[in-house]
Design an enzyme around this catalytic site. Sequence first.
Site, short mmCIF file in Angstrom:
data_model
loop_
_atom_site.label_atom_id
_atom_site.label_comp_id
_atom_site.label_asym_id
_atom_site.label_seq_id
_atom_site.Cartn_x
_atom_site.Cartn_y
_atom_site.Cartn_z
N ARG A 41 35.22 29.31 58.52
CA ARG A 41 35.02 30.46 57.62
C ARG A 41 35.22 31.78 58.36
NH1 ARG A 41 30.13 31.73 56.61
NH2 ARG A 41 29.41 29.57 56.51
N TYR A 96 44.94 47.03 36.89
CA TYR A 96 44.83 45.59 36.74
C TYR A 96 43.50 45.28 36.04
CZ TYR A 96 44.67 40.68 37.74
OH TYR A 96 44.60 39.32 37.60
N ASP A 167 45.75 49.98 45.55
CA ASP A 167 46.27 48.64 45.24
C ASP A 167 47.79 48.76 45.27
OD1 ASP A 167 47.22 46.31 44.01
OD2 ASP A 167 45.37 46.05 42.85
N LYS A 192 51.38 37.82 44.21
CA LYS A 192 52.53 38.37 43.51
C LYS A 192 53.74 38.46 44.45
CE LYS A 192 49.42 38.66 40.26
NZ LYS A 192 48.59 39.83 40.04
C1 LIG Z 1 47.17 40.04 40.14
C2 LIG Z 1 46.63 41.35 40.57
C3 LIG Z 1 45.37 41.46 41.15
C4 LIG Z 1 44.45 40.26 41.32
O1 LIG Z 1 44.99 39.31 42.16
P1 LIG Z 1 44.57 37.73 42.02
O2 LIG Z 1 45.25 37.13 43.20
O3 LIG Z 1 45.07 37.29 40.69
O4 LIG Z 1 43.08 37.66 42.12
C5 LIG Z 1 44.94 42.71 41.58
N1 LIG Z 1 45.72 43.80 41.43
C6 LIG Z 1 46.94 43.75 40.85
C7 LIG Z 1 47.74 44.99 40.69
C8 LIG Z 1 47.43 42.52 40.41
O5 LIG Z 1 48.64 42.47 39.82
#
Ligand SMILES: *Cc1c(COP(=O)(O)O)cnc(C)c1O
Length: 354
Positions: A41, A96, A167, A192
Amino acid sequence: MRPSTRAVHAGRPAREPDAPLNAPITMAATYVAGGSVEYGRYGNPTWSAFEEALADLEGGDAGARCLAFASGLAAVSAILDLVGQDQVVVAPRHAYTGTVMQLADLESRGRAKARLVDMTDTAAVIAACEDAALVWLESPANPALEVAEIEVIAAAAHEAGARVVVDNTFATPVLQQPLDLGADLVVHAATKYIAGHSDLVMGAVVTRDDELHEVLKGRRDLLGAIPGPFETWLALRGLRTLPLRMERAAANAVELVSRLRAHSAVLDVRYPGFGAVVSIVLADAATADRLTAGTRLWVHATSLGGVESMFERRRRWAAEASTIPEGLVRLSVGIEDVEDLWDDLSAALDRVAP
Ligand SMILES: *Cc1c(COP(=O)(O)O)cnc(C)c1O
């Protein structure tokens, strides 16, 4: 070195005779005592390779460090967890949905206060920074693709004593490096574009602030939102081709945007001028639903950033902001041949055109 070279070469094992070129997948719950990792961990060599590569892309030579998380939202929650009791978080109204829901959740439990703003109104964002602990930016933002003036807002937020997080999921470090624009933290859904093949869920945080890095590492150690070694290995493999994939997907997006703008079924096209996410607005929910059900190549799915083109009517989710049009369809443009993408999309658009 430039980003496409760094994406290929960062986070490799040392070049020694018989060393593997790629970081292996280390499946380990624990390690022989007396070293620096000790337990599964607390660390993993496959995470370290991924973290080194992403830190290199986001932070260049200036000492950025990265932490891999189990998901994008695990990374988001680790950062929001830094906000003290009753402190204020300034955040975009459109972002998001998981991030907006986490903020609402913190607020409903009396943990923190969310001050939602229109991120494109720089003066309003700056005014909201006063007495804030954290300024959350997502740029371009989901799903309306607004862009924030990161540099101006970060300077004002720091003046007000707030930390700034961006982000960077939609732009990726190939197109935007928020740390260089003044952000303290960058967060990613590596799910993504970074991993890029719609086959895993993972997140990451990058910072040049050693103290913040250690605090976040401590939260990850304690709360346990760690990624699997196999997912991390796949994400690193995906990251190697990120600049190439982004180049192709963005070129496809630019071409599709100009054609979409001329189509009679499309009332509005939202595109920030970079990246590969495009949002189009159709007449209403029913029209948009007919479009997403009417293609063979474009796949109707949530998420974005994969090699395959996908799209989705965002308001099908109850949690999406009510200020997003019912007929808005978010396109994640993939790396296929743009003529095939247009043939499929335009045929489906023709069928729903008035
Ligand atoms: C998908 C996404 C998230 C969350 O990510 P997960 O891996 O699905 O938890 C956060 N911010 C943005 C802009 C996203 O597209």
